[in-house]
Design a protein around this motif. Structure first.
Motif, mmCIF file in Angstrom:
data_model
loop_
_atom_site.group_PDB
_atom_site.id
_atom_site.type_symbol
_atom_site.label_atom_id
_atom_site.label_comp_id
_atom_site.label_asym_id
_atom_site.label_seq_id
_atom_site.Cartn_x
_atom_site.Cartn_y
_atom_site.Cartn_z
ATOM 1 N N THR A 1 -4.348 5.434 8.973
ATOM 2 C CA THR A 1 -3.012 5.320 9.822
ATOM 3 C C THR A 1 -2.231 6.405 9.615
ATOM 4 O O THR A 1 -1.182 6.582 10.274
ATOM 5 N N LEU A 2 -2.304 7.390 8.675
ATOM 6 C CA LEU A 2 -1.759 8.778 8.302
ATOM 7 C C LEU A 2 -1.769 9.540 9.541
ATOM 8 O O LEU A 2 -2.675 9.680 10.116
ATOM 9 N N ILE B 1 0.852 -1.150 0.019
ATOM 10 C CA ILE B 1 -0.101 -0.030 -0.006
ATOM 11 C C ILE B 1 0.869 1.341 -0.171
ATOM 12 O O ILE B 1 0.405 2.410 -0.595
ATOM 13 N N GLN B 2 2.064 1.222 0.719
ATOM 14 C CA GLN B 2 2.783 2.326 0.716
ATOM 15 C C GLN B 2 3.313 2.640 -0.645
ATOM 16 O O GLN B 2 3.449 3.918 -1.402
ATOM 17 N N ARG C 1 -11.047 -0.389 0.182
ATOM 18 C CA ARG C 1 -10.916 -0.705 1.841
ATOM 19 C C ARG C 1 -9.596 -0.793 2.392
ATOM 20 O O ARG C 1 -9.275 -0.152 3.082
ATOM 21 N N ILE C 2 -8.734 -1.208 1.405
ATOM 22 C CA ILE C 2 -7.213 -1.024 1.683
ATOM 23 C C ILE C 2 -6.591 0.434 1.914
ATOM 24 O O ILE C 2 -5.942 0.886 2.581
ATOM 25 N N PHE C 3 -7.163 1.219 0.865
ATOM 26 C CA PHE C 3 -6.733 2.563 0.788
ATOM 27 C C PHE C 3 -7.306 3.388 2.024
ATOM 28 O O PHE C 3 -6.637 4.029 2.601
ATOM 29 N N THR D 1 1.736 8.246 -5.487
ATOM 30 C CA THR D 1 0.910 9.225 -6.383
ATOM 31 C C THR D 1 -0.043 9.983 -5.574
ATOM 32 O O THR D 1 -0.033 11.057 -5.717
ATOM 33 N N CYS D 2 -0.556 9.185 -4.599
ATOM 34 C CA CYS D 2 -1.552 10.242 -3.725
ATOM 35 C C CYS D 2 -0.819 11.296 -2.859
ATOM 36 O O CYS D 2 -1.263 12.459 -3.063
ATOM 37 N N PHE D 3 0.097 11.096 -2.661
ATOM 38 C CA PHE D 3 1.026 12.232 -1.768
ATOM 39 C C PHE D 3 1.740 13.183 -2.631
ATOM 40 O O PHE D 3 1.938 14.316 -2.223
ATOM 41 N N ALA D 4 1.605 13.020 -3.908
ATOM 42 C CA ALA D 4 2.164 14.150 -4.667
ATOM 43 C C ALA D 4 1.249 15.304 -4.790
ATOM 44 O O ALA D 4 1.382 16.332 -4.714
ATOM 45 N N CYS D 5 -0.121 14.976 -4.437
ATOM 46 C CA CYS D 5 -1.103 16.225 -4.355
ATOM 47 C C CYS D 5 -1.390 16.358 -2.753
ATOM 48 O O CYS D 5 -1.580 17.518 -2.382
ATOM 49 N N HIS D 6 -1.542 15.264 -2.148
ATOM 50 C CA HIS D 6 -2.198 15.354 -0.841
ATOM 51 C C HIS D 6 -1.029 15.321 0.273
ATOM 52 O O HIS D 6 -1.350 15.556 1.297
#
Length: 189
Positions: free
Chosen positions: A94-95, A23-24, A86-88, A29-34
């Motif tokens: 957990t962040l 999952i990490q 669900r995984i995402f 790509t999510c962290f590129a914006c968020h």
């Protein structure tokens, strides 16, 4: 510039997600914006850190099904399976929570915002510390610009939630008051 970056990110996400094992790796790509660790530094983009899994799951589902429209998220979510959602959402939970603003805030704006929170009982659904619960988002320490944008969209009914609660809550709040409300929530410690 942004128009060029977005398709590249979407292609990278699709290719990377299909081949990634953890999952990490899939959320890079999510962290590129968020933002790194889910704390956004991008204008009008929410921080994901500290969100409850049920809320994140609902939002990802809404993006996948285009019940909530924002083209980059709709595109990224369209190939996600229910298990992926669900995984995402479990991973998002957990962040780490965004760090409170170091700035105490302008006393006059804080007082106006606090009065709006009390009058409209924002602290009922979102909790007194704005930490949210289950399917209600954490808004504590969220980006002020994102809060103002979102509250404005609920006010003008251009953003639809999975129910009409926020549209109803925002109706008695004047457009001119939204900035104080967003300011207060973003600066509350």
């Amino acid at each position: 510039m942004r128009k060029m970056i977005l398709p590249t990110l979407l292609l990278a996400f699709a290719a990377f997600s299909a081949n990634a094992e953890t999952i990490q790796e899939r959320t890079v790509t999510c962290f590129a914006c968020h933002g790194e660790h889910g704390t956004s530094e991008t204008e009008n983009t929410p921080s994901l850190g500290g969100q409850q899994a049920p809320y994140a799951l609902i939002q990802l589902f809404m993006f996948r099904e285009k019940l909530r429209t924002f083209e980059p998220m709709n595109e990224m979510a369209k190939s996600l399976t229910d298990d992926d959602l669900r995984i995402f959402s479990d991973f998002i939970a957990t962040l780490p929570k965004p760090v409170p603003s170091a700035e105490a805030g302008d006393p006059a704006r804080m007082a106006r915002g606090q009065a709006l929170v009390q009058q409209n009982r924002c602290n009922t659904c979102h909790n007194t510390d704005f930490s949210g619960k289950e399917n209600v988002p954490r808004i504590a320490n969220q980006r002020e610009d994102y809060l103002a944008k979102t509250l404005g969209e609920y006010k003008d009914n251009s953003r639809h939630g999975y129910d009409g609660t926020m549209a109803d809550v925002m109706q008695p709040i004047a457009k001119e008051q939204i900035s104080d409300l967003a300011y207060y929530i973003a600066h509350t410690r």
